[in-house]
Design a protein around this motif. Structure first.
Motif, mmCIF file in Angstrom:
data_model
loop_
_atom_site.group_PDB
_atom_site.id
_atom_site.type_symbol
_atom_site.label_atom_id
_atom_site.label_comp_id
_atom_site.label_asym_id
_atom_site.label_seq_id
_atom_site.Cartn_x
_atom_site.Cartn_y
_atom_site.Cartn_z
ATOM 1 N N ARG A 225 -43.342 -30.557 49.206
ATOM 2 C CA ARG A 225 -44.650 -30.625 48.538
ATOM 3 C C ARG A 225 -44.810 -31.910 47.735
ATOM 4 O O ARG A 225 -45.800 -32.607 47.862
ATOM 5 C CB ARG A 225 -44.820 -29.411 47.631
ATOM 6 C CG ARG A 225 -45.021 -28.095 48.390
ATOM 7 C CD ARG A 225 -44.760 -26.903 47.513
ATOM 8 N NE ARG A 225 -43.354 -26.853 47.072
ATOM 9 C CZ ARG A 225 -42.846 -25.904 46.302
ATOM 10 N NH1 ARG A 225 -43.631 -24.944 45.856
ATOM 11 N NH2 ARG A 225 -41.564 -25.927 45.959
ATOM 12 N N THR A 226 -43.800 -32.223 46.929
ATOM 13 C CA THR A 226 -43.919 -33.407 46.059
ATOM 14 C C THR A 226 -43.404 -34.672 46.719
ATOM 15 O O THR A 226 -43.696 -35.770 46.269
ATOM 16 C CB THR A 226 -43.142 -33.178 44.764
ATOM 17 O OG1 THR A 226 -41.730 -33.080 45.062
ATOM 18 C CG2 THR A 226 -43.601 -31.897 44.079
ATOM 19 N N LEU A 227 -42.597 -34.514 47.795
ATOM 20 C CA LEU A 227 -41.951 -35.632 48.486
ATOM 21 C C LEU A 227 -41.011 -36.414 47.564
ATOM 22 O O LEU A 227 -40.699 -37.570 47.820
ATOM 23 C CB LEU A 227 -42.981 -36.574 49.120
ATOM 24 C CG LEU A 227 -43.892 -35.950 50.181
ATOM 25 C CD1 LEU A 227 -44.741 -37.016 50.856
ATOM 26 C CD2 LEU A 227 -43.084 -35.178 51.217
ATOM 27 N N SER A 228 -40.556 -35.770 46.503
ATOM 28 C CA SER A 228 -39.529 -36.376 45.659
ATOM 29 C C SER A 228 -38.162 -35.957 46.181
ATOM 30 O O SER A 228 -38.013 -34.901 46.816
ATOM 31 C CB SER A 228 -39.699 -35.928 44.207
ATOM 32 O OG SER A 228 -39.658 -34.508 44.115
ATOM 33 N N GLU A 229 -37.148 -36.775 45.912
ATOM 34 C CA GLU A 229 -35.816 -36.499 46.441
ATOM 35 C C GLU A 229 -35.143 -35.385 45.643
ATOM 36 O O GLU A 229 -35.168 -35.386 44.412
ATOM 37 C CB GLU A 229 -34.954 -37.761 46.420
ATOM 38 C CG GLU A 229 -33.645 -37.600 47.164
ATOM 39 C CD GLU A 229 -32.896 -38.911 47.357
ATOM 40 O OE1 GLU A 229 -31.757 -38.858 47.865
ATOM 41 O OE2 GLU A 229 -33.456 -39.981 47.006
#
Length: 798
Positions: A392-396
């Motif tokens: 969803r956030t495309l954060s690692e």
């Protein structure tokens, strides 16, 4: 009194994999078991029965009977959704009942006997070899039970019976109840030569077949043999793939002798590249199936277990998977490798056995990834990328290795390489090949990073192409692979160039190791046939009216007809002219009169007078209805440079390939800026002819396994592979690919999407051994986590 031998233990059940296990996976759309091959495509069943077709070739059944049989078989498979609660064996058994109904049980048995009498050496090269265990079992046993599940192995069984007879063992042979079932009847077997080795007649034991297949829970009782089983003094030998499915949770040790041929047998054996005869040991009370889940990465196959048994003895089967991974981690670092792991530079030391837990597999995967990252990041000029992005956030976020429940994250592997001047593209000759096999057969090159590359011509695309041309058989093709769209390379000193078919993204490498990214629409150029050179200008490409002496029609002419339906769409060109249909660098059709514009090639169209002159000069042979045959050499195509690239730069290109999809151009992520759809249309992806080359509707903005190739502002080559269609990783859409790329490679300049889906893979090759680094999805030829057979590879090398 017991009616049946106590061969199976309390955990045994008939059948291997249930079809419902594959729901939502690629494997749900196919069925590859024994000699049946099925692909459910476009709501229809494309089915092949290799055994029935062999009977037809041997005149043991007729063509009309075969066609009626296939019609009934297709009706059966059209209801595949009704069989979700069935095992593979239940489905196959139903197919075999239909086979007996149409081909006849007697005719099937005669064909099986023919196979027995014609049997000989099976396989090519070496397979899994546990003949040492087999020999010890034979020597230590009183009774040896033989089961011929595949008539092709009859001679092997006869030879083994002879060896057992020489050792003074009691001989038992399993037989079927009914003619035409998988196992021959007693009458059929007893009449075959070699069945009384040394003058000793074996004891025949009837097996009550279930679904026409071997059922080890229903073998007729024999007191002496049961005593041997109870004392651990009996061994079972099964010949054929059936042994891999049925020799599980038994009360006696077994040996399976086979060249694994169908998908499921190869996965269980771990023999997708090797084609040699395997002699596989299955210990008592052992079940391989939980270790080979298919839709997730294999934990251990018979290939790993055989190597462990060779090095450490049969005690390894008693350790359990957790302790095997803890004691011998190096044997599992390349789970789909078939040998040579000792040549890998990444070494995993034994861990603490006391630390074994239900989460051991996730811990093992993390440890493996850390070691691989350490090795690759230690190579000067190379940065290895291994990341897991929140869906969803495309954060690692941390990778949930070993997860059992489906996740919504995206696993990304790849690399950024400076001075990648040794990079090249490999095209597999003669159709798709396994990168593992290509690496093993090639020269030793040190360390290579390998990904799948651009789109290629598949058998399915050829089938669709020819289906549209049923009423024009002279325009059908028999090609078995090759690159789709533009290509420039040098082959044995010969310059090979093909037509750009649309206006899609391309990448080229210059001799100085720098890379060009561009779109390529056909302009001016020439084509030479038999020494005759034909030239055209950019204005002669897809002319609207008044075509000149030479013009070119490409499928890009339909690029903006985005509302047209894909199925059945046809375009015609060249009325009243002489037309050559060129696919890759081959003339596949010649006609005085209109032709269908190919989705995978171009039409070189000549004015009638020019065409008649060419026919006379090159000796085209008339074939009726305006068509001509020509068996001349490949066409030599020479094109003007792409727009925006100077002649000097273009002359320095050593290879170039097109047919990709632009994702990032000059640092701008096209799909994040909502310019993606217009770019797709501009490149030709949305046109009906282009869609006919897309097995999985590449233009759809949905999440799938993907591969991207790009270059940074500093000229570094990079590859990113977004794994998908597994519990661990869902895949990415084009907008997500752009965002993730700019996070992991902040200085990205250009990036294009290449082939994906089941082809998407990133791996390394060291010492002629290939190791998957990404997590490929299942395909019709490979389980999850394993690279499938593909046509084009990009090899990154400094």
């Amino acid at each position: 009194m017991n009616n049946y031998l106590d061969i199976v233990d309390s955990r045994w059940s008939f059948g291997s994999y249930y079809r419902r296990r594959f729901l939502g996976d690629t494997l749900y759309t196919c069925f590859f078991y024994k000699d049946i091959e099925l692909v459910l495509d476009r709501e229809h069943a494309a089915v092949r029965d290799r055994f029935a077709e062999e009977m037809n070739r041997e005149h043991e059944t007729g063509g009309e009977v075969l066609e009626r049989y296939y019609r009934q078989l297709r009706r059966f498979f059209d209801q595949m959704e009704s069989y979700d609660q069935w095992t593979l064996e239940q489905i196959y058994g139903s197919v075999h009942s239909i086979r007996k109904q149409f081909l006849g049980a007697g005719a099937i048995e005669k064909a099986q006997i023919r196979r027995c009498l014609g049997s000989g050496t099976m396989g090519l090269g070496a397979g899994i070899d546990q003949s040492g265990v087999w020999q010890r079992l034979m020597e230590d046993s009183n009774g040896v039970v033989f089961c011929l599940a595949d008539p092709n192995y009859f001679q092997y069984m006869v030879n083994d019976m002879g060896r057992a007879a020489e050792l003074g063992k009691d001989l038992y042979v399993l037989t079927g109840q009914t003619a035409g079932d998988a196992i021959l009847t007693r009458e059929a077997l007893a009449a075959l030569p070699g069945m009384t080795p040394g003058g000793r007649e074996p004891v025949f034991l009837e097996d009550r077949a279930r679904y026409s297949l071997l059922d080890l829970s229903a073998v007729r009782y024999k007191e002496g043999l049961q005593q041997d089983i109870d004392l651990g003094k009996a061994v079972l030998i099964v010949y054929g793939d059936d042994g891999l499915f049925h020799c599980r949770n038994l009360n006696l040790p077994s040996i399976v002798r086979t060249v694994p041929s169908c998908y499921f047998a190869r996965a269980i054996a771990g023999q997708f590249v090797g084609r040699g005869l395997c002699t596989i040991y299955v210990p008592p009370h052992f079940d391989i199936l939980p270790l080979v889940p298919l839709i997730e990465k294999t934990r251990a196959s018979y290939c790993q277990l055989a190597r462990l048994e060779r090095d450490f003895g049969p005690e390894i089967y008693e350790l359990g998977l957790e302790r095997l991974y803890a004691r011998y981690p190096q044997y599992f670092i390349n789970i789909y490798g078939e040998g040579g792991e000792e040549r890998l530079p990444v070494r995993m030391d034994s861990g603490e056995e006391d630390s074994c837990s239900p989460y051991f597999y996730g811990s093992y995967c993390r440890r493996r990834e850390e070691l691989i990252s350490g090795y690759l990041n230690g190579v000067p000029g190379l940065r290895y990328i291994s990341a897991y992005m929140d869906g969803r956030t495309l954060s690692e976020i941390p990778v949930p290795w070993g997860c059992e429940e489906p996740q919504d994250g995206i696993l990304v592997q790849g690399a950024v390489m400076a001075k990648a001047r040794g990079s090249r593209v490999i095209l597999a000759d003669g159709g798709a090949r396994s990168p593992r096999a290509l690496v093993a057969e090639g020269e030793e090159e040190g360390m290579l990073l390998i990904s799948n590359f651009l789109f290629f011509l598949t058998p399915k695309l050829v089938s669709w192409y020819n289906e549209l041309r049923q009423e024009r058989p002279m325009e059908q093709i028999g090609l078995d692979g090759g690159h789709l769209d533009y290509m420039l390379r040098y082959e044995g000193g010969r310059r090979v160039e093909t037509f750009p078919l649309y206006r899609k993204a391309c990448v080229a490498m210059k001799r100085d190791g720098s890379f060009l990214f561009f779109q390529y629409a056909l302009g001016g150029g020439s084509i030479s046939l038999g020494g005759r050179r034909l030239s055209w200008t950019a204005q002669d490409v897809n002319p609207q009216d008044s075509p000149g002496p030479v013009c070119i029609f490409t499928p890009y002419r339909s690029a903006h007809r985005t509302e047209e339906k894909t199925d059945g769409y046809c375009e015609f060109a060249g009325e009243g002219r002489f037309n050559l249909v060129v696919i890759q660098d081959k003339v596949v059709c010649a006609r005085m009169g209109d032709v269908m514009v190919p989705s995978i090639g171009a039409v070189v169209s000549l004015a009638r007078e020019t065409g008649e002159d060419l026919i006379r000069a090159l000796g085209f042979e008339a074939a009726g209805d305006g068509y001509y045959r020509w068996d001349g050499p490949e066409a030599v195509i020479c094109l003007e440079p792409p727009e925006g690239i100077g002649a000097e730069d273009w002359d320095s290109v050593c290879w170039a390939f097109g047919g990709g999809m632009s994702l990032i151009s000059d640092g701008e992520s096209l799909f994040e800026q909502e310019t993606g759809l217009s770019r797709l249309e501009d490149e030709g992806w949305l046109g009906p002819l282009s869609r006919q080359t897309q097995e999985s509707e590449i233009h759809r903005l949905s999440k799938h396994p993907r591969t991207a190739v790009g270059v940074t502002d500093q000229g570094e080559l990079f590859v990113l592979v977004f794994s998908g269609r597994t519990a661990l990783s869902v895949g990415a859409d084009y907008a997500q690919m752009g965002r993730i790329a700019r996070t992991l490679v902040p200085n990205v300049r250009h990036m294009m999407n290449v082939d994906g889906g089941g082809s998407a893979v990133f791996g390394m090759a060291v010492g002629k051994v290939f190791v998957e680094l990404s997590y490929p999805a299942t395909s019709y030829t490979s389980p999850a986590g394993m690279v499938r057979r593909i046509n084009t590879l990009l090899c990154m090398k400094q």
